[in-house]
Motif scaffolding. Structure first.
Motif, PDB file in Angstrom:
ATOM      1  N   ASN A 144       0.854  -1.182   0.000  1.00  0.00           N
ATOM      2  CA  ASN A 144       0.000   0.000   0.000  1.00  0.00           C
ATOM      3  C   ASN A 144       0.900   1.246   0.000  1.00  0.00           C
ATOM      4  O   ASN A 144       1.904   1.284   0.724  1.00  0.00           O
ATOM      5  CB  ASN A 144      -0.879  -0.045   1.252  1.00  0.00           C
ATOM      6  CG  ASN A 144      -1.629   1.220   1.532  1.00  0.00           C
ATOM      7  OD1 ASN A 144      -1.044   2.210   1.942  1.00  0.00           O
ATOM      8  ND2 ASN A 144      -2.930   1.180   1.352  1.00  0.00           N
ATOM      9  N   PRO A 145       0.593   2.263  -0.820  1.00  0.00           N
ATOM     10  CA  PRO A 145       1.493   3.426  -0.920  1.00  0.00           C
ATOM     11  C   PRO A 145       1.794   4.090   0.419  1.00  0.00           C
ATOM     12  O   PRO A 145       2.934   4.535   0.654  1.00  0.00           O
ATOM     13  CB  PRO A 145       0.738   4.372  -1.855  1.00  0.00           C
ATOM     14  CG  PRO A 145      -0.108   3.473  -2.690  1.00  0.00           C
ATOM     15  CD  PRO A 145      -0.519   2.346  -1.778  1.00  0.00           C
ATOM     16  N   ALA A 171      -4.809   5.232  21.478  1.00  0.00           N
ATOM     17  CA  ALA A 171      -5.764   4.143  21.327  1.00  0.00           C
ATOM     18  C   ALA A 171      -6.922   4.513  20.408  1.00  0.00           C
ATOM     19  O   ALA A 171      -7.347   3.711  19.571  1.00  0.00           O
ATOM     20  CB  ALA A 171      -6.276   3.730  22.708  1.00  0.00           C
ATOM     21  N   SER A 172      -7.434   5.722  20.525  1.00  0.00           N
ATOM     22  CA  SER A 172      -8.590   6.121  19.720  1.00  0.00           C
ATOM     23  C   SER A 172      -8.239   6.216  18.234  1.00  0.00           C
ATOM     24  O   SER A 172      -8.997   5.765  17.372  1.00  0.00           O
ATOM     25  CB  SER A 172      -9.148   7.460  20.216  1.00  0.00           C
ATOM     26  OG  SER A 172      -9.678   7.324  21.518  1.00  0.00           O
ATOM     27  N   ALA A 173      -7.080   6.791  17.931  1.00  0.00           N
ATOM     28  CA  ALA A 173      -6.670   6.924  16.532  1.00  0.00           C
ATOM     29  C   ALA A 173      -6.468   5.555  15.898  1.00  0.00           C
ATOM     30  O   ALA A 173      -6.868   5.321  14.741  1.00  0.00           O
ATOM     31  CB  ALA A 173      -5.395   7.751  16.437  1.00  0.00           C
ATOM     32  N   LEU A 174      -5.869   4.629  16.637  1.00  0.00           N
ATOM     33  CA  LEU A 174      -5.621   3.311  16.076  1.00  0.00           C
ATOM     34  C   LEU A 174      -6.910   2.515  15.932  1.00  0.00           C
ATOM     35  O   LEU A 174      -7.075   1.743  14.980  1.00  0.00           O
ATOM     36  CB  LEU A 174      -4.613   2.563  16.945  1.00  0.00           C
ATOM     37  CG  LEU A 174      -3.186   3.084  16.783  1.00  0.00           C
ATOM     38  CD1 LEU A 174      -2.287   2.566  17.893  1.00  0.00           C
ATOM     39  CD2 LEU A 174      -2.623   2.677  15.429  1.00  0.00           C
ATOM     40  N   TRP A 175      -7.828   2.699  16.881  1.00  0.00           N
ATOM     41  CA  TRP A 175      -9.134   2.040  16.755  1.00  0.00           C
ATOM     42  C   TRP A 175      -9.823   2.490  15.469  1.00  0.00           C
ATOM     43  O   TRP A 175     -10.343   1.666  14.714  1.00  0.00           O
ATOM     44  CB  TRP A 175      -9.992   2.346  17.971  1.00  0.00           C
ATOM     45  CG  TRP A 175     -11.430   1.940  17.807  1.00  0.00           C
ATOM     46  CD1 TRP A 175     -12.500   2.758  17.568  1.00  0.00           C
ATOM     47  CD2 TRP A 175     -11.956   0.603  17.857  1.00  0.00           C
ATOM     48  NE1 TRP A 175     -13.643   2.024  17.457  1.00  0.00           N
ATOM     49  CE2 TRP A 175     -13.347   0.695  17.631  1.00  0.00           C
ATOM     50  CE3 TRP A 175     -11.389  -0.647  18.063  1.00  0.00           C
ATOM     51  CZ2 TRP A 175     -14.177  -0.423  17.610  1.00  0.00           C
ATOM     52  CZ3 TRP A 175     -12.220  -1.771  18.044  1.00  0.00           C
ATOM     53  CH2 TRP A 175     -13.590  -1.651  17.824  1.00  0.00           C
ATOM     54  N   ILE A 179     -10.889   0.060  12.236  1.00  0.00           N
ATOM     55  CA  ILE A 179     -12.272  -0.063  11.770  1.00  0.00           C
ATOM     56  C   ILE A 179     -12.407   0.382  10.313  1.00  0.00           C
ATOM     57  O   ILE A 179     -13.108  -0.251   9.516  1.00  0.00           O
ATOM     58  CB  ILE A 179     -13.213   0.748  12.681  1.00  0.00           C
ATOM     59  CG1 ILE A 179     -13.270   0.110  14.078  1.00  0.00           C
ATOM     60  CG2 ILE A 179     -14.609   0.844  12.089  1.00  0.00           C
ATOM     61  CD1 ILE A 179     -13.743  -1.333  14.086  1.00  0.00           C
ATOM     62  N   THR A 180     -11.711   1.444   9.942  1.00  0.00           N
ATOM     63  CA  THR A 180     -11.871   1.962   8.581  1.00  0.00           C
ATOM     64  C   THR A 180     -11.133   1.133   7.539  1.00  0.00           C
ATOM     65  O   THR A 180     -11.486   1.189   6.352  1.00  0.00           O
ATOM     66  CB  THR A 180     -11.399   3.425   8.486  1.00  0.00           C
ATOM     67  OG1 THR A 180     -10.040   3.508   8.940  1.00  0.00           O
ATOM     68  CG2 THR A 180     -12.265   4.336   9.340  1.00  0.00           C
ATOM     69  N   THR A 181     -10.139   0.356   7.941  1.00  0.00           N
ATOM     70  CA  THR A 181      -9.393  -0.452   6.970  1.00  0.00           C
ATOM     71  C   THR A 181      -9.790  -1.925   6.993  1.00  0.00           C
ATOM     72  O   THR A 181      -9.239  -2.714   6.222  1.00  0.00           O
ATOM     73  CB  THR A 181      -7.874  -0.344   7.204  1.00  0.00           C
ATOM     74  OG1 THR A 181      -7.559  -0.782   8.543  1.00  0.00           O
ATOM     75  CG2 THR A 181      -7.391   1.080   7.003  1.00  0.00           C
ATOM     76  N   ASP A 244      -9.137 -10.513   4.259  1.00  0.00           N
ATOM     77  CA  ASP A 244      -8.344  -9.592   5.079  1.00  0.00           C
ATOM     78  C   ASP A 244      -7.904  -8.392   4.226  1.00  0.00           C
ATOM     79  O   ASP A 244      -7.208  -8.561   3.226  1.00  0.00           O
ATOM     80  CB  ASP A 244      -7.122 -10.329   5.626  1.00  0.00           C
ATOM     81  CG  ASP A 244      -6.331  -9.524   6.644  1.00  0.00           C
ATOM     82  OD1 ASP A 244      -6.654  -8.335   6.854  1.00  0.00           O
ATOM     83  OD2 ASP A 244      -5.383 -10.085   7.223  1.00  0.00           O
ATOM     84  N   THR A 245      -8.296  -7.197   4.634  1.00  0.00           N
ATOM     85  CA  THR A 245      -7.943  -5.987   3.880  1.00  0.00           C
ATOM     86  C   THR A 245      -6.977  -5.084   4.642  1.00  0.00           C
ATOM     87  O   THR A 245      -6.737  -3.950   4.232  1.00  0.00           O
ATOM     88  CB  THR A 245      -9.214  -5.177   3.542  1.00  0.00           C
ATOM     89  OG1 THR A 245      -9.932  -4.891   4.755  1.00  0.00           O
ATOM     90  CG2 THR A 245     -10.115  -5.944   2.593  1.00  0.00           C
ATOM     91  N   SER A 246      -6.404  -5.573   5.732  1.00  0.00           N
ATOM     92  CA  SER A 246      -5.459  -4.751   6.481  1.00  0.00           C
ATOM     93  C   SER A 246      -4.228  -4.450   5.626  1.00  0.00           C
ATOM     94  O   SER A 246      -3.605  -5.367   5.074  1.00  0.00           O
ATOM     95  CB  SER A 246      -5.011  -5.455   7.759  1.00  0.00           C
ATOM     96  OG  SER A 246      -3.923  -4.768   8.355  1.00  0.00           O
TER      97      SER A 246
END
Length: 293
Positions: A144-145, A171-175, A179-181, A244-246
């Motif tokens: 991923n770029p 923690a909030s930013a990583l959560w 979720i978005t990825t 898996d889209t991570s």
């Protein structure tokens, strides 16, 4: 009917003092005389988020989840490496009488679990939705770029990159990033009320000492590994979900890593994503135990 993803409170919590005086935090599930399985958790999560809570007792597994230095209840070690991690775990194995353990590495915990195999400390490894050696030339054109930019930044100036990761890390930013990825099968797991509560608590605990532990983990995950996977001699099962889209898991879902590790077997599940540690815990554990027993 509610889905059970195997989330349970730990049966035992503790810390082990290392030879240099640092404390290494751990949590255990299952019988104390069970077959030891060391869990290397994913990025920015503490010892508290385990898996297979409904399986470990019946399977006779003593699951031991360990906080990496600077996360959760483990004292920091600012210059730590994958090699020094293996040294820490060597002491833990001896002090906790973890005879002939195996290991599970989830997501960013994968290189930490493989480092234990490369050091001869475990007799089998399960890599589940694992990060790969993304700094390896085989991934030059497939990352991923944004991830490619992070790897390049680590190569150019690791100190500056570590500071940057610390500035981002909470923690909030990583959560939100997770979720978005994540694909829909994974979001369904991560937003399950029981699972989400445990996941968010483990992330909060991981940042109890600040972001430095997370930042150091990320540097190690995006740097070349200090061991050669072709030298690993114990059985390694690589578990991936095709959904898996991570962007920080293996770009080819473990295909090239399977070819590199002589003892590796890849399990590619067509209908699941990166959360398969919790949706397929029994399969992961029973396959691992078949090697160790």
């Amino acid at each position: 009917m509610d889905v059970d993803y195997g989330i349970r409170k730990a049966a035992r919590l503790g810390q082990t003092r290392l030879p240099d005086g640092r404390l290494l935090g751990w949590a255990e599930w299952g019988p104390v005389d069970g077959t030891p399985v060391l869990l290397c958790p994913g990025a920015a999560t503490s010892r508290g988020l385990a898996f297979g809570g409904g399986v470990v007792d019946a399977a006779g597994v003593r699951l031991v989840s360990v906080d990496r230095p600077g996360l959760g209840t483990s004292d920091p070690a600012p210059e730590r490496t994958l090699t020094s991690w293996a040294t820490d775990i060597r002491h833990l194995i001896r002090e906790r009488a973890l005879r002939a353990p195996s290991a599970v590495g989830f997501s960013q915990g994968a290189p930490f679990a493989l480092a234990l195999a490369a050091s001869g400390l475990v007799n089998a490894v399960a890599v589940v939705s694992g990060s790969d050696e993304i700094a390896h030339p085989r991934f030059t054109h497939s990352l991923n770029p944004q991830v490619r930019g992070m790897v390049d930044a680590v190569v150019a100036d690791a100190v500056a990159a570590e500071d940057s990761f610390a500035d981002f890390g909470d923690a909030s930013a990583l959560w939100e990033l997770i979720i978005t990825t994540s694909a829909e099968p994974d979001r369904a797991v991560y937003t399950d009320p029981v699972f989400q509560r445990a996941f968010r608590q483990a992330m909060d605990e991981a940042f109890d000492q600040g972001p430095a532990g997370y930042a150091r983990d990320t540097i190690l995950a995006m740097s070349p590994w200090p061991f050669d996977p072709t030298d690993i001699t114990v059985p390694v099962d690589l578990w991936y979900g095709r959904q898996d889209t991570s962007p920080v898991h293996s770009p080819d879902l473990g295909a090239s890593l399977t070819r590199m590790i002589p003892t590796a077997t890849r399990h590619l599940l067509p209908t699941v994503g990166g959360s398969l540690l919790w949706t397929h815990a029994e399969d992961v554990l029973h396959t691992l135990l078949a090697h160790s027993r």
